[in-house]
Design an enzyme around this catalytic site. Structure first.
Site, short mmCIF file in Angstrom:
data_model
loop_
_atom_site.label_atom_id
_atom_site.label_comp_id
_atom_site.label_asym_id
_atom_site.label_seq_id
_atom_site.Cartn_x
_atom_site.Cartn_y
_atom_site.Cartn_z
N HIS A 17 -1.95 -0.92 0.84
CA HIS A 17 -1.37 -2.22 1.21
C HIS A 17 -2.19 -2.75 2.38
O HIS A 17 -2.73 -1.96 3.17
CB HIS A 17 0.04 -2.10 1.76
CG HIS A 17 1.06 -1.44 0.89
ND1 HIS A 17 1.16 -0.09 0.72
CD2 HIS A 17 2.09 -1.98 0.19
CE1 HIS A 17 2.18 0.19 -0.06
NE2 HIS A 17 2.77 -0.93 -0.40
N ASP A 43 -1.35 -1.08 5.64
CA ASP A 43 -1.74 0.32 5.84
C ASP A 43 -3.07 0.43 6.55
O ASP A 43 -3.33 1.41 7.23
CB ASP A 43 -1.93 1.07 4.49
CG ASP A 43 -0.75 0.94 3.56
OD1 ASP A 43 0.37 0.78 4.06
OD2 ASP A 43 -0.98 0.98 2.33
#
Ligand code: XUL
Ligand code: CO
Length: 434
Positions: A99, A102
């Site tokens: 993501h 992240d």
């Protein structure tokens, strides 16, 4: 280079007799299974969020894991990327998934977050030039920050919809730039807590428009990968709009997207929805929307999405059997959407969690392939439906009416006799293989 995984060797296949913890017993990338390399069947991916962004918290306590990359600066983000690619190399996983949140620190504005993101995407791109790990899929985190607490696409505030759309654009562009093979949308907070404050018809229409824009953007930028929706029934919100495969299919049909979007099915989500993993896979395959899987398991007593690494060969064999029946993965793969337990503090725990899970999947694939090649299960199923292969039965289904069928029942004087479903015999057959 970090020293995080110092002392941990690259993991190799040593066969079932090996007692080396740091070895595969069953995952042998080059072994041929039904005419395809095992690596190309399983298409393993490691998930950035669980392995590198999760601090070890649970609802009762915070961080337990100590990682040199925990922090909000770009330097931290680069060390995190270094460690991630070191893990990918140790495991030999062909893919990873991420993501936006992240991999980059959140900025003070959308523009700053975007700059951080693009810089790290470039950094990852440079790593991918020297390492063979590819991107299975990218996605946007539209659920952690408090701005998304009432949803992203389904938010009552149009500015949150706009923020989300701009974020997805950035994540799709990055996925495209990194050669990603799919782009995933998990509903996150696209659902509701109480009808007292929710207009669910409006929210569903917003989600439909959002997805149409995603598909439109895919074609605009020439992204060749697959757009995937990941169903989940509840958690974080009480009612998630993407409940399960059947619900997602109805949603796609409603917005004219059933030929554009497929599903990423997660083991734990299937269980939460009251289904089995293999049911969800088989249903998606029969509807023509099977795309990819998120591999994990839940704790069967707790009722939470505990995202544990898989440990049951017979269960996973059921899933891979359905995947083999569906012709295997095209752009999809097996993403370990799984995390170690919060007491598993050591770098070796992270590596060995993946090693064990890869072996479980490899063993499951081999068992499924052996049964599939044997053919007895498929023959039994075909035999059960053989009556439908007669011209009369086919005609009834194609062109029959209640009137014509009624006339035929009277003229033929039929008296259907129940036949055994043979479930236990088929279970016995199954257990010879898995
Ligand atoms: C949440 C979940 C996510 C998605 C990606 O339950 O599975 O990690 O896979 O957003
Ligand atoms: Co998932």
């Amino acid at each position: 280079m970090t020293d995080f995984f110092d002392g941990i060797p690259a993991i190799c296949h040593e066969g079932p007799e090996s007692d080396n913890e740091f070895a595969f017993r069953h995952y042998n990338p080059d072994e041929m299974v039904m005419g395809r390399r095992m690596e190309d069947h399983l298409r393993f991916a490691a998930a950035w969020w669980h392995s590198f962004a999760w601090p070890g918290g649970d609802p009762f306590g915070g961080q337990t894991l100590d990682r040199p990359w925990f922090g909000d600066t770009m330097d931290h983000a680069r060390i995190k990327a270094d460690a991630a690619f070191e893990m990918f190399a140790i495991l030999g996983v062909p893919f990873f998934c991420f993501h936006d949140a992240d991999i980059r620190p959140e900025g003070r504005s959308f523009a700053e977050s975007l700059r951080n993101f693009e810089e790290i995407v470039d950094y990852i791109g440079r790593k991918m030039e020297t390492q063979r790990t590819r991107l299975l899929w990218g996605t946007a985190n539209l659920f952690s920050h408090r701005r998304f607490m009432a949803g992203a696409a389904t938010n009552p505030d149009p500015d949150v919809f706009a923020w989300s759309a701009a974020t997805v654009k950035a994540c799709m562009d990055a996925t495209h730039r990194l050669g990603g093979q799919n782009y995933v949308l998990w509903g996150g907070r696209e659902g509701y807590e109480t009808l007292l404050n929710t207009d669910l018809g409006r929210e569903r229409r917003q989600a439909g428009r959002f997805l149409q824009m995603v598909v439109d953007h895919k074609h605009r930028i020439g992204f060749q990968g697959t757009i995937l929706i990941e169903p989940k029934p509840q958690e974080p919100s009480k009612h998630q709009y993407d409940y399960d495969v059947a619900t997602v299919y109805g949603f796609l049909k409603d917005f004219g997207l059933e030929h554009e979007v497929k599903v990423n099915i997660e083991q734990g989500h299937a269980i939460l929805a009251g289904h089995s993993f293999e049911h969800e896979i088989a249903l998606a395959a029969s509807l023509g929307i099977f795309g990819s899987i998120d591999m994990n398991r839940n704790d069967y007593q707790s009722g939470w999405d505990t995202d544990q690494f898989p440990d049951s060969v017979p269960e996973m064999a059921r899933a891979y059997y359905e995947i083999l029946r569906a012709g295997g993965f095209a752009t999809g793969g097996t993403n370990f959407d799984a995390k170690i337990r919060r007491q598993s503090l050591d770098p070796a725990d992270l590596i060995l969690a993946h090693v064990g899970a890869m072996d479980v999947c490899a063993r499951a694939l081999k068992a499924a392939a052996a049964l599939f090649r044997d053919g007895a299960l498929e023959r039994a199923r075909a035999e059960r439906y053989a009556g439908w292969e007669t011209p009369a039965a086919k005609a009834m289904l194609d062109t029959g009416t209640l009137e014509s069928i009624s006339a035929s029942v009277l003229s033929r004087g039929i008296d259907p006799q129940p036949r055994s479903g043979r479930q236990e015999r088929l279970e016995n057959l199954w257990n010879r293989f898995a």
